[in-house]
Design an enzyme around this catalytic site. Structure first.
Site, PDB file in Angstrom:
ATOM      1  CD  GLU A   1     -76.185 -22.562 -48.059  1.00 40.69           C
ATOM      2  OE1 GLU A   1     -75.079 -23.562 -47.484  1.00 40.69           O
ATOM      3  OE2 GLU A   1     -76.406 -21.404 -47.756  1.00 40.69           O
TER       4      GLU A   1
ATOM      5  CD  GLU B   1     -71.748 -20.713 -45.258  1.00 44.97           C
ATOM      6  OE1 GLU B   1     -72.687 -18.667 -45.627  1.00 44.97           O
ATOM      7  OE2 GLU B   1     -71.779 -21.458 -46.461  1.00 44.97           O
TER       8      GLU B   1
HETATM    9  O1  LIG Z   1     -74.105 -17.110 -50.571  1.00 41.14           O
HETATM   10  C1  LIG Z   1     -73.921 -18.273 -50.491  1.00 41.14           C
HETATM   11  O2  LIG Z   1     -73.383 -19.150 -51.598  1.00 41.14           O
HETATM   12  C2  LIG Z   1     -74.601 -18.435 -49.172  1.00 41.14           C
HETATM   13  O3  LIG Z   1     -74.624 -19.971 -48.633  1.00 41.14           O
HETATM   14  C3  LIG Z   1     -74.905 -18.438 -47.905  1.00 41.14           C
HETATM   15  O4  LIG Z   1     -75.113 -18.359 -46.751  1.00 41.14           O
END
Ligand SMILES: O=C(O)C(=O)CO
Length: 267
Positions: free
Chosen positions: A250, A152
């Site tokens: 999220e 990511e």
């Molecule tokens: O550290 C963050 O902002 C994340 O999205 C971790 O998954």
């Protein structure tokens, strides 16, 4: 959501009004069937009782665990992942076993390995080498369980080297060339937008290869509608481009978590 994309609630950012183990049930009460978590323990290898309590909270809530971050050091905090940290290889390797144990018990298949920040005094090439070896090891351990190691790009730390989808896709390609087929990009539309990536182009060109999508509005990282990101259109484009996986919610709600889902009716 009005389309076929399936939501999963990130219980490390949502329902934080509640103790960790109460969050899966709160997600279920709000109508969701799936949850995801950042690594929910302080140590890379939690005790048996801690692990049991976590799994029981998910089972009892009647939701599925779809995503779990590997141990990432202090998060939020100074680390943002240990995948590339030469001094923390043993912690990461030990954590792979703990993650695989949870995968076996829960059926979880998405595992986010945060890369970690550049370390003063450490050669970036050495960090990249360590990250590759750790990724291959994690991918090998999780392949028999149907697991995918997710890479990511994130925002908010200048010295975190994966900022754009292209950065992460280049690393994914190296991992695949090293024999790890089950490694994929985690496209967090919020982080990509904050880092100045062309999010629409990323979705248009790569949606079918995404290992996972996460969303929050930008700026601010609140629920959709609190910023300027065209999340509904981006998710529709991802679907049209062949993405069939979950959508990780999220975001840091600007209202009580249970009241932050109104946008779903129109997205
Ligand atoms: O550290 C963050 O902002 C994340 O999205 C971790 O998954």
């Amino acid at each position: 959501m009005s389309h076929a994309l399936r939501p999963t609630v990130n219980c490390s950012l949502l329902f934080t009004e509640l103790p960790l183990h109460a969050r899966p049930a709160a997600a279920r009460a709000a109508g969701f069937e799936a949850v995801e978590f950042w690594w929910p323990f302080a140590d890379p290898v939690p005790g048996d009782a801690e692990t049991e309590a976590f799994i029981t909270a998910i089972d009892d809530a009647g939701v599925r665990l779809t995503g779990l971050n590997f141990f990432a050091g202090e998060l939020p905090g100074p680390d943002r992942g240990v995948l590339s940290h030469p001094a923390r290889v043993q912690e990461f390797r030990d954590n792979i076993d703990a993650v695989a144990g949870i995968a076996r018990r829960t059926g979880c298949t998405g595992f986010n390995a945060l890369y970690g920040r550049r370390q003063d005094g450490t050669d970036p090439a050495e960090q990249d080498r360590v990250a590759l070896e750790n990724t291959v090891a994690a991918a090998r351990a999780l392949a028999p369980l149907g697991g995918t190691v997710l890479i990511e790009p994130i925002s908010g730390a200048d010295d975190y080297p994966l900022k754009t989808a292209a950065d992460a896709l280049a690393f994914v390609a190296r991992a695949r060339a090293a024999g790890a087929a089950n490694v994929a990009l985690l496209a967090d539309l919020y982080h990509l937008a904050v880092n100045g990536d062309d999010v629409a182009a990323v979705v248009r060109d790569h949606a079918a290869q995404f290992g996972h999508i996460q969303i929050a509005d930008a700026p601010g990282r609140g629920e959709p509608g609190t910023g300027a990101l065209p999340i509904g259109a981006l998710l529709a484009a991802a679907r049209d481009g062949g993405y069939t996986g979950h959508i990780g919610l999220e975001y840091a709600p600007t209202v009580p978590s249970a009241d932050s889902f109104g946008w779903l009716k129109t997205t």
